[in-house]
Design an enzyme around this catalytic site. Structure first.
Site, PDB file in Angstrom:
ATOM      1  N   ARG A 148      -7.290  -3.301   2.352  1.00 27.03           N
ATOM      2  CA  ARG A 148      -7.471  -2.560   1.106  1.00 27.03           C
ATOM      3  C   ARG A 148      -8.570  -3.221   0.272  1.00 27.03           C
ATOM      4  O   ARG A 148      -8.787  -4.428   0.357  1.00 27.03           O
ATOM      5  CB  ARG A 148      -6.169  -2.524   0.306  1.00 27.03           C
ATOM      6  CG  ARG A 148      -5.000  -1.888   1.050  1.00 27.03           C
ATOM      7  CD  ARG A 148      -3.710  -2.009   0.248  1.00 27.03           C
ATOM      8  NE  ARG A 148      -2.581  -1.385   0.927  1.00 27.03           N
ATOM      9  CZ  ARG A 148      -1.758  -2.006   1.767  1.00 27.03           C
ATOM     10  NH1 ARG A 148      -1.941  -3.304   2.025  1.00 27.03           N
ATOM     11  NH2 ARG A 148      -0.758  -1.363   2.338  1.00 27.03           N
ATOM     12  N   LYS A 172       0.506  -5.843  -0.339  1.00 26.37           N
ATOM     13  CA  LYS A 172       1.515  -5.305  -1.250  1.00 26.37           C
ATOM     14  C   LYS A 172       2.818  -6.082  -1.106  1.00 26.37           C
ATOM     15  O   LYS A 172       3.204  -6.474  -0.014  1.00 26.37           O
ATOM     16  CB  LYS A 172       1.752  -3.828  -0.944  1.00 26.37           C
ATOM     17  CG  LYS A 172       0.598  -2.919  -1.357  1.00 26.37           C
ATOM     18  CD  LYS A 172       0.960  -1.462  -1.154  1.00 26.37           C
ATOM     19  CE  LYS A 172      -0.135  -0.542  -1.670  1.00 26.37           C
ATOM     20  NZ  LYS A 172       0.213   0.884  -1.518  1.00 26.37           N
ATOM     21  N   HIS A 243     -11.118   3.306   0.571  1.00 28.00           N
ATOM     22  CA  HIS A 243      -9.946   3.765   1.312  1.00 28.00           C
ATOM     23  C   HIS A 243     -10.361   4.642   2.484  1.00 28.00           C
ATOM     24  O   HIS A 243      -9.671   4.694   3.502  1.00 28.00           O
ATOM     25  CB  HIS A 243      -8.985   4.511   0.384  1.00 28.00           C
ATOM     26  CG  HIS A 243      -7.547   4.285   0.722  1.00 28.00           C
ATOM     27  ND1 HIS A 243      -6.964   3.034   0.700  1.00 28.00           N
ATOM     28  CD2 HIS A 243      -6.565   5.142   1.126  1.00 28.00           C
ATOM     29  CE1 HIS A 243      -5.698   3.136   1.054  1.00 28.00           C
ATOM     30  NE2 HIS A 243      -5.436   4.393   1.327  1.00 28.00           N
ATOM     31  N   ARG A 246     -11.017   2.417   5.285  1.00 26.46           N
ATOM     32  CA  ARG A 246      -9.725   1.973   5.837  1.00 26.46           C
ATOM     33  C   ARG A 246      -9.157   3.054   6.754  1.00 26.46           C
ATOM     34  O   ARG A 246      -8.685   2.766   7.862  1.00 26.46           O
ATOM     35  CB  ARG A 246      -8.779   1.667   4.676  1.00 26.46           C
ATOM     36  CG  ARG A 246      -7.364   1.250   5.063  1.00 26.46           C
ATOM     37  CD  ARG A 246      -6.649   0.792   3.786  1.00 26.46           C
ATOM     38  NE  ARG A 246      -5.207   0.822   3.866  1.00 26.46           N
ATOM     39  CZ  ARG A 246      -4.455  -0.165   4.335  1.00 26.46           C
ATOM     40  NH1 ARG A 246      -5.028  -1.255   4.814  1.00 26.46           N
ATOM     41  NH2 ARG A 246      -3.139  -0.074   4.342  1.00 26.46           N
ATOM     42  N   HIS A 269       1.158  -1.840   6.667  1.00 29.17           N
ATOM     43  CA  HIS A 269       2.091  -0.774   6.304  1.00 29.17           C
ATOM     44  C   HIS A 269       3.523  -1.256   6.510  1.00 29.17           C
ATOM     45  O   HIS A 269       3.853  -1.794   7.566  1.00 29.17           O
ATOM     46  CB  HIS A 269       1.867   0.466   7.175  1.00 29.17           C
ATOM     47  CG  HIS A 269       0.633   1.232   6.827  1.00 29.17           C
ATOM     48  ND1 HIS A 269      -0.009   2.069   7.713  1.00 29.17           N
ATOM     49  CD2 HIS A 269      -0.101   1.285   5.682  1.00 29.17           C
ATOM     50  CE1 HIS A 269      -1.062   2.608   7.130  1.00 29.17           C
ATOM     51  NE2 HIS A 269      -1.134   2.149   5.900  1.00 29.17           N
ATOM     52  N   TYR A 278      -2.199   8.603  10.894  1.00 27.16           N
ATOM     53  CA  TYR A 278      -3.502   8.471  11.541  1.00 27.16           C
ATOM     54  C   TYR A 278      -3.497   9.030  12.956  1.00 27.16           C
ATOM     55  O   TYR A 278      -4.546   9.402  13.476  1.00 27.16           O
ATOM     56  CB  TYR A 278      -3.941   7.004  11.550  1.00 27.16           C
ATOM     57  CG  TYR A 278      -4.120   6.452  10.166  1.00 27.16           C
ATOM     58  CD1 TYR A 278      -5.208   6.815   9.390  1.00 27.16           C
ATOM     59  CD2 TYR A 278      -3.182   5.589   9.612  1.00 27.16           C
ATOM     60  CE1 TYR A 278      -5.369   6.325   8.107  1.00 27.16           C
ATOM     61  CE2 TYR A 278      -3.337   5.093   8.334  1.00 27.16           C
ATOM     62  CZ  TYR A 278      -4.433   5.463   7.587  1.00 27.16           C
ATOM     63  OH  TYR A 278      -4.577   4.976   6.316  1.00 27.16           O
TER      64      TYR A 278
END
Length: 297
Positions: A148, A172, A243, A246, A269, A278
């Protein structure tokens, strides 16, 4: 608003929320408190009808479904915390339901477009301008690793293992992971560390890997601008920011045969379902190629 400062501290220290999420939540809650004041109400008078009125006002102003979903998540977290603190007798948001956001297929680059963008960034850096060297590293590293943009801007020099071509990322929820990068990104990194960063470094730079023109740690907004401007150089490439790179990195990995769980780990993730989006992109692109190339399509 002292209560929001305290809630922000709670989100950061106890919930591990990212700066981006906290900023968005606090913006939503300021909107709610303004709505309350407009009705002549206090925080302890917050009720479900008031919350629904606030959300309806946002929807009437054209707020996207994803924005409404985030607002509900923000207020549910806030009212649960306020009730726990004793500032609310009951939790008025407990019965609010977060609407399911539509999952849209992200725009991605074709592999040839990605290569053209990297080539354009490399060409721009050949004169040795410090900012051009930095900009090349930004696009190369985002595409090579799929990290990110906030993770990229948060990197310190010691987070990069140049020998083994690995980068240590704090993602995150303060979860740490490692992402590899290839020879082109390593070349861009070497150019930045040898010739670019030393020309911009100041006493305010600290350990930051990427710097702005004044020597401070690079801001996420600046990095977004760099990506948009670099992508725009390539004719036919969709307009995209970090993004988008990404998304493209993930899609190209899957198109190249990478295992879904490996891609999940690389992207950071928490849910495999997020990464599976994806696969739909890759399959849809496969369908286009098949329809164009197969004689019996």
């Amino acid at each position: 608003m002292a209560i929001l400062d305290e809630f922000d501290e709670h989100l950061a220290l106890r919930c591990g929320r990212s700066e981006h999420t906290r900023r968005a939540y606090l913006g939503d809650l300021r909107s709610l408190l303004t709505h309350l004041e407009g009705r002549g109400s206090r925080l302890d008078q917050l009720s479900l009808p008031v919350l629904r009125s606030w959300l309806a006002t946002a929807a009437g102003a054209g707020a996207a479904r994803t924005t409404l979903a985030r607002r509900i998540s923000a207020v549910k977290a806030f009212t649960a915390w306020a009730k726990w603190r004793g500032q609310l007798a009951a939790d008025p948001a407990a019965r609010l339901q977060v609407p399911r956001a539509y999952r849209t297929l992200p725009a991605v680059l074709r592999q040839d477009q990605a290569l053209q963008i990297m080539a354009a960034a490399k060409s721009g850096a050949e004169q040795g301008d410090p900012l051009a060297l930095r900009d090349r590293l930004i696009v190369e590293m985002l595409y090579a690793t799929g990290i990110r943009v906030s993770e990229l801007c948060g990197l310190d020099i010691d987070d990069v293992d140049t020998r083994h071509r690995l980068v240590r990322v704090l993602g995150k929820g303060n979860k740490q992971r490692t992402a590899p990068f290839g020879v082109p990104a390593a070349d861009a990194l070497r150019g930045w560390l040898d010739d670019g960063r030393p020309a911009l470094v100041t006493v305010e730079s600290g350990p930051a890997l990427l710097l702005g023109s004044r020597g401070r740690r690079l801001d996420v907004r600046q990095a977004r601008t760099v990506v948009h401007q670099t992508v725009a150089v390539v004719a036919g490439a969709p307009d995209m920011g970090p993004h988008g790179l990404r998304h493209s990195a993930a899609t190209h990995l899957l198109e190249g045969g990478a295992d879904l769980r490996v891609v999940q780990e690389l992207l950071g993730h928490s849910s495999l379902a997020t990464t599976q989006l994806y696969t739909h992109v890759a399959v849809s692109r496969l369908r286009v190629v098949h329809d164009q190339a197969h004689p019996r399509a």
